[in-house]
Design a protein around this motif. Sequence first.
Motif, PDB file in Angstrom:
ATOM      1  N   GLU A 183       0.853  -1.026   0.182  1.00 13.70           N
ATOM      2  CA  GLU A 183      -0.010   0.009  -0.541  1.00 13.70           C
ATOM      3  C   GLU A 183       1.132   1.504  -0.249  1.00 13.70           C
ATOM      4  O   GLU A 183       0.523   2.493  -0.813  1.00 13.70           O
ATOM      5  CB  GLU A 183      -0.941   0.164   1.301  1.00 13.70           C
ATOM      6  N   SER A 184       2.198   1.089   0.674  1.00 15.16           N
ATOM      7  CA  SER A 184       2.931   2.234   0.414  1.00 15.16           C
ATOM      8  C   SER A 184       3.422   2.699  -0.972  1.00 15.16           C
ATOM      9  O   SER A 184       3.284   3.741  -1.034  1.00 15.16           O
ATOM     10  CB  SER A 184       3.901   2.344   1.788  1.00 15.16           C
ATOM     11  N   SER A 225      -0.002  -7.018  -7.851  1.00 17.50           N
ATOM     12  CA  SER A 225       0.117  -5.336  -8.429  1.00 17.50           C
ATOM     13  C   SER A 225       0.932  -4.450  -8.130  1.00 17.50           C
ATOM     14  O   SER A 225       1.125  -2.811  -8.412  1.00 17.50           O
ATOM     15  CB  SER A 225      -1.067  -4.252  -7.772  1.00 17.50           C
ATOM     16  N   VAL A 226       1.937  -4.980  -7.348  1.00 19.04           N
ATOM     17  CA  VAL A 226       3.099  -3.796  -7.058  1.00 19.04           C
ATOM     18  C   VAL A 226       4.227  -4.205  -8.035  1.00 19.04           C
ATOM     19  O   VAL A 226       4.348  -2.782  -7.947  1.00 19.04           O
ATOM     20  CB  VAL A 226       3.329  -5.096  -5.698  1.00 19.04           C
ATOM     21  N   LYS A 280       5.646   2.703 -12.287  1.00 16.92           N
ATOM     22  CA  LYS A 280       4.784   4.201 -11.390  1.00 16.92           C
ATOM     23  C   LYS A 280       5.675   4.767 -11.274  1.00 16.92           C
ATOM     24  O   LYS A 280       5.466   5.911 -11.353  1.00 16.92           O
ATOM     25  CB  LYS A 280       3.691   4.321 -11.511  1.00 16.92           C
ATOM     26  N   CYS A 281       6.648   4.613 -10.264  1.00 16.51           N
ATOM     27  CA  CYS A 281       7.551   5.105  -9.137  1.00 16.51           C
ATOM     28  C   CYS A 281       9.024   6.316  -9.831  1.00 16.51           C
ATOM     29  O   CYS A 281       9.838   6.665  -9.893  1.00 16.51           O
ATOM     30  CB  CYS A 281       8.418   4.719  -8.540  1.00 16.51           C
ATOM     31  N   PRO A 283      12.957   0.748  -8.776  1.00 14.49           N
ATOM     32  CA  PRO A 283      12.299   0.344  -8.037  1.00 14.49           C
ATOM     33  C   PRO A 283      12.663  -0.209  -6.962  1.00 14.49           C
ATOM     34  O   PRO A 283      12.245  -0.491  -5.653  1.00 14.49           O
ATOM     35  CB  PRO A 283      12.271  -1.209  -9.356  1.00 14.49           C
ATOM     36  N   ILE A 284      14.631  -1.135  -6.640  1.00 15.41           N
ATOM     37  CA  ILE A 284      14.703  -1.068  -5.033  1.00 15.41           C
ATOM     38  C   ILE A 284      14.602  -0.144  -4.300  1.00 15.41           C
ATOM     39  O   ILE A 284      14.793  -0.124  -3.066  1.00 15.41           O
ATOM     40  CB  ILE A 284      15.950  -1.950  -5.379  1.00 15.41           C
ATOM     41  N   ALA A 285      14.936   0.618  -4.645  1.00 19.74           N
ATOM     42  CA  ALA A 285      15.278   2.388  -4.046  1.00 19.74           C
ATOM     43  C   ALA A 285      13.566   2.592  -3.074  1.00 19.74           C
ATOM     44  O   ALA A 285      13.597   2.775  -2.233  1.00 19.74           O
ATOM     45  CB  ALA A 285      15.807   3.733  -4.670  1.00 19.74           C
ATOM     46  N   ALA A 286      12.740   2.809  -4.357  1.00 16.56           N
ATOM     47  CA  ALA A 286      11.359   3.138  -4.028  1.00 16.56           C
ATOM     48  C   ALA A 286      10.969   2.008  -2.495  1.00 16.56           C
ATOM     49  O   ALA A 286      10.321   2.098  -2.125  1.00 16.56           O
ATOM     50  CB  ALA A 286      10.889   2.447  -5.105  1.00 16.56           C
ATOM     51  N   ILE A 287      11.258   0.545  -2.785  1.00 15.26           N
ATOM     52  CA  ILE A 287      10.971   0.153  -1.428  1.00 15.26           C
ATOM     53  C   ILE A 287      11.629   0.728  -0.724  1.00 15.26           C
ATOM     54  O   ILE A 287      10.883   0.668   0.344  1.00 15.26           O
ATOM     55  CB  ILE A 287      11.468  -1.751  -2.250  1.00 15.26           C
TER      56      ILE A 287
END
Length: 394
Positions: A223-224, A260-261, A267-268, A273-277
């Motif tokens: 969700e985050s 959906s992740v 879209k980040c 992607p790893i930095a977004a997580i």
Amino acid sequence: KVSKYYRSTNLERDLKSKSSPNLVITDAMLRTARYVYDALDVKTSDSAISVVGPYGSGKSTSAVTILRHLTNTLEKEYVAQFNKNKLNRRKFFSRKQIITITGERESLEKGLKRKLGKKFLNKRPNVSGMITHLSKDNPLILVIDEFGKYLEYAADNPDDGDIYLLQQLAEIAHRSDGSFILITIRHQALSAYAKRLSSEELNEWKKIQGRFLEVIHANPLTESIAILSKAMEIKWHKKTKIDSSIRSILDQNQYLTEESVYDHLSKCYPIHPIAAILMVSVFQRLAQNQRSMFSFLSTNEPHSLTRFNKQYPSDLFMLDNLYDYLVFNLRNVIIESEISELWTSIDVTIASLTKKKKIPDKHLKDCQRILKVVGMIEVFGKEVGLQPDFDTIA
């Protein structure tokens, strides 16, 4: 089109808004709404509710959305999501039935009298009398955001009687049969504000805690990421390709349970992607006051995402770039946090590469980048299912 972000939701300001751009209806929001609606419908006697969660977890946004739902001013697309979760409302509140106040470092009684006193002109009964009068004919909801500021004042000034007032308000709510709902919003457990109190004073605080239903407001990782991706998609309108190597890392992550992740992470852009997580963990642990993940998205500070994108418009914002941002802008926060010792050891190791001069200059930057990435994952990765292994670092 929305191209900027407020540093944080302001309950009193945003409740007047006619739209909710970029809103994501989260499980934490729906869970909080259920407790509030159960109290209104007298399905429970828990009419004094404390919403507790870390900075940037969306507590104030949830409060605004719930109140807009109750006043029938929430957009239909979001109302549909409430209805889907059996949170339908047939009776709605007028704006006058909802009182909102944002905490300041002052007496709670003083703040409430200033807010409520406007409704009584020259008559100035005590706060509990005001609440009893206002909720006599029609249900009343009182929401106190940034409640921790009042608690900090109360801890420093225990003789002012704020704790007794809070006890009175909670009792009025419990006896009201749904006609008065008290909601406080704070960042920490009650005990965190009471460290300097005597044992006798602390016992009084514990009595207060027992009169409130405590609702933990925290979002799961997926969700985050969804909330982050919503903001990024509107601002940048691009997607990052999730290749097989990244997908393999994501597939092994026990915290990423929804298909959906992958779409959310793509879209980040321009965040890798790893930095977004990892960013979710970073700002959950370091965010305070106006510092949150969304302030990071909007700031023009050195090494920020905005400046990075201007300087390197075709590159992705990586973990080492996030490290540089933290070092330059949040060093004081890090030093005062529980990660201080571990972070210092990473800093020292990186600095030693330059001092010892054992690595050729042409490889120095790459080695520094690797150490930054390893350090970031070592410090923040566990909470979001990331390990500093070869595949993730590469």
